[in-house]
Write a protein that holds these residues in place. Structure first.
Motif, mmCIF file in Angstrom:
data_model
loop_
_atom_site.group_PDB
_atom_site.id
_atom_site.type_symbol
_atom_site.label_atom_id
_atom_site.label_comp_id
_atom_site.label_asym_id
_atom_site.label_seq_id
_atom_site.Cartn_x
_atom_site.Cartn_y
_atom_site.Cartn_z
ATOM 1 N N PHE A 226 10.105 -1.034 -3.436
ATOM 2 C CA PHE A 226 9.843 -0.900 -1.994
ATOM 3 C C PHE A 226 11.109 -0.810 -1.141
ATOM 4 C CE2 PHE A 226 11.037 -5.107 -0.519
ATOM 5 C CZ PHE A 226 10.986 -5.860 -1.683
ATOM 6 N N ALA A 227 12.224 -1.373 -1.606
ATOM 7 C CA ALA A 227 13.415 -1.416 -0.734
ATOM 8 C C ALA A 227 13.915 -0.032 -0.311
ATOM 9 C CB ALA A 227 14.533 -2.224 -1.396
ATOM 10 N N PRO A 228 13.775 1.018 -1.147
ATOM 11 C CA PRO A 228 14.241 2.329 -0.678
ATOM 12 C C PRO A 228 13.497 2.829 0.565
ATOM 13 C CG PRO A 228 13.960 2.369 -3.064
ATOM 14 C CD PRO A 228 13.372 1.076 -2.576
ATOM 15 N N ARG A 229 12.300 2.297 0.831
ATOM 16 C CA ARG A 229 11.518 2.770 1.974
ATOM 17 C C ARG A 229 11.641 1.854 3.192
ATOM 18 N NH1 ARG A 229 11.591 7.731 0.907
ATOM 19 N NH2 ARG A 229 11.370 7.622 3.137
ATOM 20 N N TYR B 113 6.548 7.387 2.840
ATOM 21 C CA TYR B 113 6.392 6.862 4.206
ATOM 22 C C TYR B 113 7.165 5.545 4.325
ATOM 23 C CZ TYR B 113 4.008 6.820 8.672
ATOM 24 O OH TYR B 113 3.728 6.879 10.001
ATOM 25 N N ASN B 114 7.823 5.350 5.446
ATOM 26 C CA ASN B 114 8.530 4.087 5.679
ATOM 27 C C ASN B 114 7.556 3.101 6.332
ATOM 28 O OD1 ASN B 114 11.064 5.330 4.960
ATOM 29 N ND2 ASN B 114 11.123 6.214 7.007
ATOM 30 N N PRO B 115 7.117 2.071 5.617
ATOM 31 C CA PRO B 115 6.086 1.196 6.191
ATOM 32 C C PRO B 115 6.617 0.221 7.245
ATOM 33 C CG PRO B 115 6.683 0.435 3.997
ATOM 34 C CD PRO B 115 7.438 1.710 4.217
ATOM 35 N N PHE C 246 0.834 -1.206 0.000
ATOM 36 C CA PHE C 246 0.000 0.000 0.000
ATOM 37 C C PHE C 246 0.873 1.263 0.000
ATOM 38 C CE2 PHE C 246 -3.005 3.149 1.628
ATOM 39 C CZ PHE C 246 -4.154 2.833 0.920
ATOM 40 N N ALA C 247 1.955 1.232 0.782
ATOM 41 C CA ALA C 247 2.865 2.387 0.826
ATOM 42 C C ALA C 247 3.497 2.615 -0.545
ATOM 43 C CB ALA C 247 3.954 2.165 1.881
ATOM 44 N N ALA C 248 3.959 1.541 -1.159
ATOM 45 C CA ALA C 248 4.626 1.684 -2.462
ATOM 46 C C ALA C 248 3.672 2.313 -3.478
ATOM 47 C CB ALA C 248 5.114 0.314 -2.952
ATOM 48 N N ARG C 249 2.386 1.990 -3.383
ATOM 49 C CA ARG C 249 1.418 2.489 -4.368
ATOM 50 C C ARG C 249 0.829 3.855 -4.006
ATOM 51 N NH1 ARG C 249 2.941 -1.519 -6.981
ATOM 52 N NH2 ARG C 249 1.998 -3.614 -6.893
#
Lengths: 521, 139
Positions: free
Chosen positions: A242-245, A197-199, A189-192
Motif C-alpha cells: 500500500f505504501a506506493p499509493r 488510485y491513491n486512497p 480496498f484500493a490495494a486489492r
C-alpha cells in the motif's frame, strides 16, 4: 525587518561551504531529496489541477468541461460543507450552506451528473472529502462502472486524511478511532481492487492554513502518514502493498526558500522512515509524491490584484521543490469562490511557469545552494524533533486527544498575527503601502437556487428509487460497521441502491458515535 | 487549555462563537485570545453552533457581546436567525459583532438588520478589541 523565515527560523547574512553536509545523491535516487524522478519535468510536467466545485452538480460539470477545454490536465472536486459533514441538502443543518463552498452531492445520481461526459478511465480526479470519503469514493467507483471504465484503470486521489481534520480543518463526524478504521478500509480496498488510485492524500495544507509554521506542517503531516501506515500494517497489509499509493499534499506559502526546503526535507524524511522504520523494499514505497496548492491564507482582501503576484511566486516555489501536481489560487479567493475569469488567470500562471520560465528544464535546479541545503537540514531537524515527541506521546491519536498539535498551531498563528499587528512583518496592501479602494472586483455569487434545486432532486429521488432495496443495503452497512468488517462492499451496495449520503452517514453515526472537540485556545 | 472562562479584572463578557458548519477556527481563536489579552472575559463556544445554541449560551453566560465568526458564505442565511432569536428572547441589549468573509453589500445589510459591527478580512486586532470594548460599555 525580522531576520527570520516566515516560520521563525533565524537566518544568517549569507551561507557557505561550512553550512552544508556532503552532497545529496542525484534526483531519482534515495532518499530523493532532489526529486523522485531522474528526469523530473523533462519526463512529465506536473499535473495542472485546479480545485473546483460550487452550487449544483450541473453547474460544476460545466466548469469542469471548461477547465479541460482550457488545457487543465486533471480535475479536483471541492464539495460543499453539508457534503463534507455528511448531511443531505434537505437536513436542517444544511440551511444556507448548500453549494456555497463547493458542489453539493447527495447521492449517486448527483455524482453521475457531476462526471457526465467526462471519461473517468482517462481523466485523473482528485476529491477533497474526508469523513464521508469512503461513501463518496463508492459513488465514484459506481459511476466509473456505469461508464464502462475498469477499476484497475482508474487514476486519482481521495483526500481521506481524517487526522488533519482533528488537527486543523475540523470537518470530522465520528471519533478518531472508528474514522481511522474507515480510512484503513479504503486503503485495503484500493490495494486489492483499485491499484492505481491513491486512497489517501496526507495533507499539510490545512495545517498550514490554520496557522502552523512550515516545520509544524512538515512534522504533523509526516507523523499522520506514519499513523496510517501503522493502521494498515495492523490490518494485515504488507508495507509494499500500500505504501506506493500513499500521496501527500502540501501548502506552498510565501517564504520562497523555506518552502522549497520543506518539500526537499519531506522527501528525505519519508524515504528514510519507510525504509528504516517499516522495512519497505519496493523503492516506490519510499518516494514521497505530492500535490501543492498555493497559500489561500496569504491572499489579501485589500488590493486583490496583488494576489496574482503572490500566487506566481508560491507556484514557482512548488515547481522548484519538485511537486507532482499543482493548484494555483485565484486572485478573488479572499472574497469568494473564484470567478471563471480569475480561475483562468490562475491556470495561465502555471502555464507561463511551465512553458516560458525554463524552470522545469533542470531537475532540482537549486540543489547544492549553501543556503537551501542548510535550510533543508534545519527543517528536517525541527520536524524530526516533533515526530519524536509525538512518538513519545503514543502516536498521533493520543497527541490529538491531548490537544498537542492543535495547541502548537494556535500558538504559532497568534504569534504570527501579533508580528503583523506590530508591523514587524509587512504585508503589502494590509499593513504597508495601503490604499483605500473599497471592494474593487466582481465576485462569484451563489444564490439559494442551488439549495432549492438539490432539495427538489432529493425529494424526487426518494419517490423514484426502490425503498426496499435501500433499507436492505443500509442494513448490510449497519452489520458491516458493527461487526468490524471492511465497509466498502456494503457502501457500494448502498450507493448502487441510491441511498443518500445522509442516510449512510447516519447509519455510521449510530454505530460509531460522533466527535465533539474540546476547543483549544 | 480547553473551552471555558478566562477571568480577568474587566467586567466585559464576550461570547465568541463559530456559527454553522464552517470549521475554519483560526480567526475565532486569534480574536478570542486577543480579547482575553485585552482584559475581557471570553467564553469560546467551539465549533458548529446553531443560532439556538449561541443564544442559549449568551443567556447562560450573561455576556454583553456576541462575536460570530463565519467564513462559509452562509452568513446571510444564518446571522439574521441569531438576531431574530435574541429579539424574541428580549435580549436586544446584547451586541452582535460579525467577523469573516462578508462582502460589502452583505455587511451593510447585516448592520441594517441589527448587527453592531461587521469586520472583514484585514481588520486589525486593535480595531476589533477597541470596538468590542466600546459597544460593551454602551450596554
Amino acid at each position: 525587518m525580522l531576520h527570520r523565515t516566515l516560520s521563525g527560523v533565524p537566518l544568517e547574512n549569507h551561507y557557505g561551504p561550512d553550512d552544508v553536509r556532503e552532497a545529496e545523491p542525484p534526483p531519482g535516487e534515495f532518499p530523493f531529496t532532489r526529486g523522485i524522478h531522474r528526469t523530473m519535468y523533462r519526463g512529465k510536467l506536473w499535473t495542472m489541477r485546479q480545485f473546483s466545485g460550487f452550487a449544483t452538480p450541473e453547474e460544476t460539470n460545466r466548469r469542469y468541461r471548461y477547465l479541460l477545454d482550457q488545457g487543465q490536465t486533471g480535475l479536483s472536486v471541492a464539495f460543499d460543507l453539508p457534503t463534507l459533514m455528511g448531511f443531505d441538502a434537505s437536513h436542517p443543518n444544511s440551511y444556507g450552506e448548500v453549494g456555497k463552498c463547493g458542489v453539493s452531492i447527495c447521492s449517486l445520481a448527483d455524482m453521475e451528473t457531476l462526471f457526465d461526459g467526462i471519461p473517468l478511465g482517462e481523466v485523473s480526479v482528485s476529491m477533497t472529502i474526508n469523513s464521508p470519503a469512503a461513501i463518496i469514493w463508492a459513488m465514484y467507483l459506481a459511476v466509473a462502472e456505469k461508464q464502462g471504465a475498469a477499476w484497475n484503470s482508474l487514476n486519482g486521489t481521495l483526500q481521506n486524511d481524517i487526522l488533519k481534520e482533528y488537527i486543523a480543518q475540523k470537518e470530522f463526524i465520528y471519533p478518531p478511532r472508528p474514522s481511522m478504521r474507515l480510512v484503513t478500509d479504503t486503503i485495503e480496498f484500493a490495494a486489492r481492487h483499485v491499484p492505481r488510485y491513491n486512497p489517501v492524500s496526507i495533507s499539510g495544507y490545512h495545517i498550514r492554513e490554520a496557522g502552523s509554521t512550515a516545520a509544524q506542517e512538515l512534522a504533523f503531516t509526516l507523523r499522520d502518514g506514519v499513523e496510517y501506515v501503522e493502521w494498515a500494517i495492523e490490518r494485515g497489509l504488507a508495507i509494499d502493498e500500500f505504501a506506493p499509493r500513499l500521496s501527500f499534499f502540501f501548502n506552498s506559502h510565501s517564504d520562497f526558500f523555506e518552502e522549497i526546503a520543506k518539500f526537499r526535507a519531506a522527501r528525505r524524511i519519508w524515504a528514510r522512515l519507510m525504509r528504516d522504520r517499516y522495512g519497505a523494499r519496493d523503492e516506490r514505497s519510499t518516494r514521497l509524491r505530492f500535490h501543492a496548492q498555493t497559500a489561500g491564507c496569504s491572499l489579501t482582501w485589500q488590493q486583490p490584484n496583488n494576489n496574482v503576484v503572490r500566487t506566481a511566486t508560491q507556484a514557482l516555489a512548488a515547481v522548484l521543490g519538485g511537486c507532482q501536481s499543482l493548484h494555483t489560487n485565484s486572485l478573488d479567493e479572499a472574497y469568494a469562490l473564484p470567478s471563471e475569469q480569475a480561475v483562468t488567470l490562475a491556470l495561465r500562471t502555471q502555464q507561463i511557469i511551465a512553458h516560458e520560465t525554463g524552470a522545469p528544464l533542470v531537475a532540482d535546479p537549486l540543489g547544492g545552494s549553501y543556503f537551501l541545503e542548510s535550510l533543508t537540514d534545519r527543517l528536517e531537524a525541527q520536524a524530526l524533533d516533533y515526530i519524536g515527541r509525538i512518538d513519545g506521546m503514543g502516536g498521533m491519536i493520543a497527541a490529538i486527544e491531548r490537544g498537542f498539535p492543535q495547541s502548537e498551531i494556535a500558538q504559532a498563528s497568534y504569534r504570527y498575527q501579533q508580528e503583523v499587528e506590530r508591523g514587524e512583518r509587512l504585508i503589502v496592501g494590509v499593513n504597508a503601502f495601503t490604499q483605500d479602494l473599497g471592494q474593487p472586483i466582481e465576485i462569484l455569487q451563489i444564490d439559494r437556487a442551488a439549495e432549492e434545486a438539490q432539495v427538489a432532486k432529493l425529494r424526487a429521488l426518494r419517490v423514484r428509487r426502490g425503498s426496499g432495496a435501500v433499507e436492505s443495503a443500509l442494513g448490510q452497512l449497519r452489520r458491516a460497521a458493527d461487526n468490524g468488517v471492511n465497509t466498502m462492499p456494503a457502501l457500494l451496495g448502498c450507493v448502487r441502491a441510491y441511498a443518500t449520503l445522509g442516510e449512510m452517514c447516519d447509519v455510521l453515526r449510530e454505530s460509531f458515535g460522533v466527535w465533539v472537540e474540546q476547543a483549544v485556545l | 487549555m480547553g473551552a471555558g472562562h478566562f477571568p480577568f479584572m474587566s467586567n466585559i463578557r464576550v461570547l465568541v462563537a463559530k456559527l454553522g458548519l464552517d470549521g475554519h477556527d483560526r480567526g475565532a481563536k486569534v480574536i478570542a485570545r486577543a480579547l482575553r489579552d485585552a482584559g475581557m472575559e471570553v467564553v469560546y463556544t467551539g465549533l458548529r453552533q446553531t443560532p439556538e445554541m449561541i443564544v442559549d449560551a449568551a443567556l447562560q453566560e450573561d455576556v454583553q457581546v456576541i462575536g460570530l465568526s463565519i467564513l462559509s458564505g452562509a452568513h446571510m442565511a444564518i446571522v439574521p436567525r441569531v438576531l431574530r432569536l435574541l429579539h424574541d428572547k428580549g435580549m436586544d441589549d446584547v451586541a452582535v459583532v460579525v467577523g469573516g468573509i462578508i462582502p460589502d453589500e452583505d455587511a451593510a445589510e447585516l448592520q441594517k438588520q441589527g448587527c453592531a459591527g461587521v469586520f472583514q478580512p484585514g481588520a486589525t486586532l486593535e480595531e476589533i478589541t477597541g470596538f468590542v470594548r466600546s459597544v460593551a460599555r454602551a450596554r
